[in-house]
Design a protein around this motif. Structure first.
Motif: not given
Length: 476
Positions: A42-45, A273-277, A307-313, A315-319
């Motif tokens: 979903v982040r990629s889309a 990509l998306v990471t978890y903590a 999902l859209g707040q970080a720069h697209y290139r 890593v988006l870290d989910y906590r």
């Protein structure tokens, strides 16, 4: 500022010059519909939805293509595994194509829930086999592909025949891993990858197409090249996808298309990509998060913002606190717009209302974090105007323009002068969130949960209709 993007192939930020003046043609890799979506999908889309919206704002006629891989080894394997399950009631045993279509609808429900616009074209791989045959024929005739000599029906791309192979990821052939996509016994080099995969004993008869090289099905990499060429032409502007697709998928796409004589994509854009903590998400660890999980925890507005707040290139870290923080941030924007509307402001805007700081940020390789900084600065200015009794119209129009461009407005509850349209939009995303959970339950064959969600909606006065294009709803 000139519109600029980071191009993976050249590892530089370059000015965007469209192949066709006034147009922007974008292809990005969609889902392999073998199972449930995760938030990386979903982040990629969403990243490429933001890109398409910005290109549209900048005045380009935008064509977007997002493919659906609906034939694949994993799809066949998952469907075969489902044959061991006895279905309750009247549900039939599932064919591979039915499994693929079912999960395609789950993906679309997740995209719809957070306002990701449908692409101009969304082709399925199974609908483009003739185009794939034509591409294979061109490669065989040019000496860059060969049928396997073992009678398997496989056809491989000869990586050593193409001197530019490795140009996207900047590596030599000798340093690459072997291609694991087919039995290597018929390969000249273990790194050669499959363009066509011969039909094997035990595979469904419905998963085979006749070809000049024998019955079989297309290789994954070939599918995207054929579909991109059909809908966007031999030369187009941007090819996108997740960073994990750079190799081997995008490397192989570029090689086979270029070897067939196509210019292919001018820019290659890859989202992080998306990471978890701080850790990679993994089912074995148990730290995965699905779109349905996120939508159960927060409003679609907050999920899209997060999902859209970080720069697209990056890593988006989910906590665990991520959605709470995002909800607080975006609801401040929503609250200001609602207050401005209630004070009598008409939020209709023109391109001149978009702040220069926002324009500069988005033009600079789609720098959404800086664009959001401009958005929140306008919110602060507008709240100050309201508090001091000054006219908040100018910042309200600026904020509304930016939230429209970012795809946030349709998920907001603006009330007041926004009228029933905003209320319906808010209800729509909430109902779609429940429908996405219902699709997830159906995908998991949890019919009790699926029926309970339908009953819950019915009790609230919402009628659900299942059709060929997925579930639709209306107020009963």
């Amino acid at each position: 500022m000139t519109l600029r993007f980071y191009d993976t192939a050249t590892a530089t930020v370059r000015d965007f010059e469209p192949v066709h003046p006034g147009e922007a043609r974008l292809y990005y890799c969609g889902a392999t519909v073998q199972g449930m979506p995760h938030i990386g999908h979903v982040r990629s889309a969403l990243v490429f939805d933001q890109l398409a919206r910005w290109l549209d704002f900048r005045g380009y006629r935008v064509t977007t293509v997002r493919n659906v891989t609906d034939i694949d080894d994993k799809i066949l394997a998952n469907a075969a595994a489902s044959f061991a399950v006895d279905y309750a009631g009247d549900h039939p045993r599932e064919q591979w194509w039915a499994l693929a279509y079912r999960f395609e609808q789950v993906f679309n429900a997740a995209y719809d829930a957070i306002g990701i616009a449908r692409p101009t074209y969304e082709p399925r791989a199974t609908g483009h086999v003739p185009e794939m045959h034509a591409l294979i024929r061109a490669l065989v005739d040019a000496g860059h592909a060969y049928p396997a000599p073992d009678g398997s029906g496989d056809v491989y791309f000869d990586v050593r025949s193409w001197q530019r192979y490795g140009e996207l990821t900047h590596q030599s052939v000798d340093d690459m891993q072997d291609a694991p996509d087919a039995d290597p016994r018929g390969k000249r080099d273990p790194r050669d990858f499959a363009l066509w995969k011969g039909h094997k004993a035990g595979e469904p008869e419905t998963a085979r197409w006749d070809s000049p090289w024998g019955a079989g099905r297309p290789g994954w990499h070939l599918e995207c090249s054929a579909m991109a060429g059909k809908y966007l032409g031999d030369s187009f502007d941007i090819h996108g996808g997740g960073l994990d697709l750079r190799f081997p998928h995008h490397e192989n796409e570029l090689a086979q298309s270029a070897a067939a004589g196509q210019d292919f994509a001018s820019f290659w854009l890859h989202n992080g990509l998306v990471t978890y903590a701080g850790e990679k998400m993994s089912k074995s660890i148990g730290n995965t998060v699905s779109p349905a999980d996120m939508l159960a925890e927060a409003r679609p507005l907050a999920v899209r913002y997060y999902l859209g707040q970080a720069h697209y290139r990056s890593v988006l870290d989910y906590r665990p606190t991520s959605l709470t923080e995002s909800a607080a941030a975006v609801e401040r924007v929503e609250s200001f717009l609602r207050s401005a509307v209630e004070s009598g402001v008409d939020p209709d805007w023109t391109p001149d209302d978009v702040p220069q700081a926002f324009r500069d940020a988005m033009d600079d390789d789609l720098n959404v974090p800086q664009a959001l900084a401009a958005l929140h600065e306008s919110v602060r200015a507008g709240n100050s105007a309201l508090a001091e009794g000054r006219d908040p119209a100018a910042p309200a129009r600026a904020v509304r323009a930016m939230t429209d461009v970012l795809g946030l407005t349709g998920l907001m509850d603006l009330g007041g002068a926004a009228g029933n349209a905003a209320e319906h939009a808010a209800l729509d995303v909430l109902v779609r969130s429940l429908l996405a959970q219902r699709e997830q339950a159906r995908a998991a064959k949890d019919w009790t949960r699926a029926d309970a969600i339908r009953d819950e909606l019915s009790a609230a006065g919402v009628a659900v209709r299942d059709g060929a294009d997925g579930a639709a709803w209306s107020v009963a």
